[in-house]
Design an enzyme around this catalytic site. Structure first.
Site, PDB file in Angstrom:
ATOM      1  N   CYS A   2       0.832  -1.191   0.000  1.00  0.00           N
ATOM      2  CA  CYS A   2       0.000   0.000   0.000  1.00  0.00           C
ATOM      3  C   CYS A   2       0.869   1.244   0.000  1.00  0.00           C
ATOM      4  O   CYS A   2       2.028   1.218   0.396  1.00  0.00           O
ATOM      5  CB  CYS A   2      -0.885   0.020   1.236  1.00  0.00           C
ATOM      6  N   ARG A  27       4.661   0.130  -6.020  1.00  0.00           N
ATOM      7  CA  ARG A  27       4.458  -0.702  -4.838  1.00  0.00           C
ATOM      8  C   ARG A  27       3.347  -1.727  -5.049  1.00  0.00           C
ATOM      9  O   ARG A  27       3.226  -2.674  -4.288  1.00  0.00           O
ATOM     10  CB  ARG A  27       4.131   0.194  -3.627  1.00  0.00           C
ATOM     11  N   TRP A  74      -3.482  -2.578  -1.398  1.00  0.00           N
ATOM     12  CA  TRP A  74      -3.490  -4.007  -1.705  1.00  0.00           C
ATOM     13  C   TRP A  74      -4.483  -4.641  -0.741  1.00  0.00           C
ATOM     14  O   TRP A  74      -4.361  -4.491   0.474  1.00  0.00           O
ATOM     15  CB  TRP A  74      -2.113  -4.630  -1.481  1.00  0.00           C
ATOM     16  N   ASN A  98      -1.678   1.381   6.242  1.00  0.00           N
ATOM     17  CA  ASN A  98      -0.860   0.381   5.580  1.00  0.00           C
ATOM     18  C   ASN A  98      -0.488  -0.657   6.619  1.00  0.00           C
ATOM     19  O   ASN A  98      -0.002  -0.307   7.700  1.00  0.00           O
ATOM     20  CB  ASN A  98       0.404   1.048   5.011  1.00  0.00           C
ATOM     21  N   GLY A  99      -0.702  -1.945   6.334  1.00  0.00           N
ATOM     22  CA  GLY A  99      -0.332  -2.990   7.281  1.00  0.00           C
ATOM     23  C   GLY A  99      -1.530  -3.812   7.715  1.00  0.00           C
ATOM     24  O   GLY A  99      -2.569  -3.850   7.053  1.00  0.00           O
ATOM     25  N   GLU A 480      21.108 -20.326   4.296  1.00  0.00           N
ATOM     26  CA  GLU A 480      20.916 -18.972   3.797  1.00  0.00           C
ATOM     27  C   GLU A 480      21.820 -17.982   4.524  1.00  0.00           C
ATOM     28  O   GLU A 480      22.388 -17.069   3.918  1.00  0.00           O
ATOM     29  CB  GLU A 480      19.438 -18.575   3.933  1.00  0.00           C
ATOM     30  N   LYS A 484      24.542 -15.615   2.679  1.00  0.00           N
ATOM     31  CA  LYS A 484      24.548 -14.161   2.796  1.00  0.00           C
ATOM     32  C   LYS A 484      25.926 -13.657   3.217  1.00  0.00           C
ATOM     33  O   LYS A 484      26.432 -12.662   2.692  1.00  0.00           O
ATOM     34  CB  LYS A 484      23.500 -13.688   3.812  1.00  0.00           C
ATOM     35  N   GLU A 487      28.325 -13.965   0.314  1.00  0.00           N
ATOM     36  CA  GLU A 487      28.022 -13.075  -0.803  1.00  0.00           C
ATOM     37  C   GLU A 487      28.559 -11.667  -0.592  1.00  0.00           C
ATOM     38  O   GLU A 487      29.095 -11.061  -1.521  1.00  0.00           O
ATOM     39  CB  GLU A 487      26.500 -12.987  -1.010  1.00  0.00           C
ATOM     40  N   HIS A 503      29.481 -35.793  11.767  1.00  0.00           N
ATOM     41  CA  HIS A 503      29.843 -36.599  10.600  1.00  0.00           C
ATOM     42  C   HIS A 503      30.887 -35.904   9.727  1.00  0.00           C
ATOM     43  O   HIS A 503      30.942 -36.165   8.524  1.00  0.00           O
ATOM     44  CB  HIS A 503      28.587 -36.925   9.791  1.00  0.00           C
ATOM     45  N   LYS A 603      22.442  -9.480 -10.144  1.00  0.00           N
ATOM     46  CA  LYS A 603      21.116  -9.623  -9.533  1.00  0.00           C
ATOM     47  C   LYS A 603      20.299 -10.711 -10.225  1.00  0.00           C
ATOM     48  O   LYS A 603      19.638 -11.501  -9.583  1.00  0.00           O
ATOM     49  CB  LYS A 603      20.365  -8.289  -9.598  1.00  0.00           C
TER      50      LYS A 603
END
Length: 608
Positions: A2, A27, A74, A98-99, A480, A484, A487, A503, A603
């Protein structure tokens, strides 16, 4: 996402509101509206669909007045209709929001019991009625908003104007971003500086929990405790670009901070918070009930989202899942039964290996579902079922908000699959949807730990190797976290399932290597603690990411502990992703690397 705009101005407000809302179209939205104060009396115009429809409505029914608010919505609570579009209004106030207001159902019952009849299905309108009730009881506008904010649970931003006063606007931020624009005898508010660029380049960014009382000549800002505070004004370059860094040093920092908002909007696309049900968008669905197996393919961070989804689909829907790295998928020539289903995941929708996997699966007669952030991408166009994430533009090469939005989509699908296959009852569905609805608020709480995480990152910046451990759905979050860190800081890092430590990887543990353990207090917490003790016995430096219960039960000899809020186990992967993102980000910043454009990376990977 929103978009919010507010103006206390000198010129006619409606055309300016419309101009600002056009700058927020990136948005995403499904309805729009504006409200103004004409001779100090509230009036509004709203329309379904795009801003062109609202512009036509305003051309046919103009709105006078130099003060007003505008919104692009939205749909979250209720369909994309004019009645549900913002601004929402009572006899006293108009507001945009918004939210998500998590406790709106009990508040709605209270409003209805007091004799007020909401005209929409939204959580937003309930806030307007609560403020109006306080005004009817004799409270001033400032006190009415203050008392109402104290009753709201969730992550949100608000802007409120008042009948009878065209020199007052009250705004609030909790989880969702909001900025104040300082003009020459004018005052503005907006979801970001982009919306305000035509009017001013002097911006105050509210901090989480802040609320502010605006007039044309003054700004009074209060923090969550009610204490009056000052926030610095910054000068931003007026720009026609659709995205900027706001008051953040890097796009990655901005995108990490946006996650409570964008995950909330993504969830709202797949869940009906009003009824606590899954409501998958049309057109096109996957018939989970008819499936024998589900195939998921992706690359990099999106692959880890698929690994989390495997746990969800198999546990909630009892549906076997194969998860493949897209660059390997077609070359292992996996046999796929006709009339099965495959889900491909890609932020850009142009990832070459993922696109090749899609085409391989399609040739085998699979129904293709595409979880993508760019809705007009090649993968989106070639899929049978578009499953959009609503993350908005992600500029930083290292994915953050796109990842958690992918998880939000996949969690919603797993609940839908569980219901279709009869493994989840109606009450199970309600419980899981209610848990997912808590995610934005929990993310906002996690972001408050940033200062502590930044301090820990300075210690990590001095090492050459880091291990990440996790079990269950937190094992992919360990993967992940390691990705990160690699990267953007260029520190070698590896993620492992905690049970695999003995192991082989335990040979790496010594007094120099940090071991980051992702361990919410869940049904397998004790197993993870046993692995932690193996690390501690060998002098390893443990950073534990857990909650209060986990803190009490875990060994105390850690290098540092990040204590997260307690939350339902289903949503821990979405929320625990944030501290590992922040740890990598601040380590990279401390080391001076190019955070947004790390070396050797792109990207969108459009070659195999």
């Amino acid at each position: 996402m929103c978009g919010i705009v507010g103006i206390l101005g000198k010129e006619q407000a409606a055309p300016r509101l419309l101009e600002a809302l056009r700058r927020l179209e990136y948005r995403g939205y499904d309805s729009a509206g504006v409200a103004t104060l004409n001779d100090s009396h509230l009036a509004r115009r709203r329309a379904e669909g795009k801003l062109a429809n609202l512009a036509e409505r305003l051309a046919a029914e103009p709105l006078a007045g130099v003060s007003g608010i505008g919104h692009t919505r939205w749909a979250t609570h209720g369909a994309a209709t004019e009645d549900n579009a913002h601004p929402h209004a009572t006899e006293h106030v108009a507001l945009v929001h918004n939210g998500i207001i998590e406790n709106f159902r009990e508040l709605r019952k209270e409003v209805e019991a007091a004799g007020r009849t909401p005209a929409s299905e939204t959580d937003t309108e309930i806030v307007a009625h609560l403020i109006s009730a306080e005004l009817d009881a004799g409270a001033s506008p400032t006190d009415a908003v203050r008392k109402t904010l104290a009753r709201l649970q969730g992550a949100f931003a608000l802007a409120v104007i008042f009948d009878g006063n065209d020199d007052l606007m009250i705004v609030a931020r909790r989880g969702s971003p909001l900025a104040i624009g300082l003009g020459d005898g004018e005052m503005f508010a907006g979801s970001d500086a982009i919306a305000l660029a035509p009017f001013t380049n002097r911006i105050i960014y509210l901090e989480d929990g802040d609320w502010a009382v605006l007039t044309r000549s003054s700004v009074r800002i209060f923090d969550e405790s009610g204490a009056e505070v000052e926030r610095p004004a910054t000068t931003t370059p007026a720009t026609g670009l659709l995205v900027d860094k706001g008051n953040h040093r890097h796009f990655m920092a901005k995108e990490i901070a946006e996650q409570p908002e964008v995950v909330g909007h993504t969830l709202a696309h797949y869940l009906d918070f009003s009824s606590a049900k899954v409501a998958l968008p049309e057109p096109g669905t996957i018939d989970f009930k008819a499936l024998e197996r589900l195939s998921i393919t992706a690359c990099g961070t999106a692959y880890y989202a698929g690994l989390v989804a495997k746990y969800w689909f198999e546990r909630l829907a009892r549906l076997p899942v194969d998860v493949d790295i897209a660059s390997e998928f077609r070359y292992r020539e996996m046999p796929l039964k006709p009339h099965g289903a495959s889900i491909v995941i890609s932020q850009s929708g142009e990832t070459a290996d993922t696109l090749a996997s899609l085409r391989y699966a399609k040739e085998a007669g699979q129904t293709i579902g595409a979880v993508v952030n760019v809705h007009q991408s090649t993968i989106a166009r070639e899929s049978d079922v578009l499953l959009p994430t609503l993350a908005g533009p992600e500029i930083g090469v290292a994915s953050t908000k796109a990842f958690t939005c992918q998880l939000a989509v996949l969690a919603s699908l797993a609940v839908a699959a569980g219901r279709q296959r009869g493994n989840l009852s109606e009450r199970d569905e309600e419980r899981l949807v209610e848990a997912l609805a808590e995610t934005p608020r929990m993310m906002a709480e996690a972001l408050k730990l940033e200062e502590q995480i930044e301090r820990l990152s300075q210690e990590i910046a001095s090492v050459h190797h880091v291990l990440y451990l996790g079990r269950g759905t937190n094992y992919p979050i360990a993967l992940e976290g390691a990705l990160k860190l690699k990267e953007i800081s260029y520190i070698h890092a590896e993620g492992y399932a905690a049970g695999e430590l003995k192991h082989g990887p335990i040979a790496l543990v010594d007094a120099e290597i940090p071991v980051i353990v992702i361990a919410p207090y869940d049904r397998i917490f004790d197993k993870t603690v046993s692995n932690m003790q193996e690390v501690a016995a060998r002098g390893g430096r443990i950073i534990l990411v857990t909650d209060e219960k986990g803190l009490e039960a875990a060994p105390k000899n850690t290098m540092g502990t990040i204590v997260m809020p307690e939350m339902p186990a289903t949503i821990t992967p979405l929320v625990y992703a944030l501290p590992v993102q922040l740890l990598a980000y601040h380590t990279a910043v401390f080391m001076g690397t190019d955070v947004d454009q790390p070396r050797n990376l792109a990207k969108s990977v459009t070659v195999e």
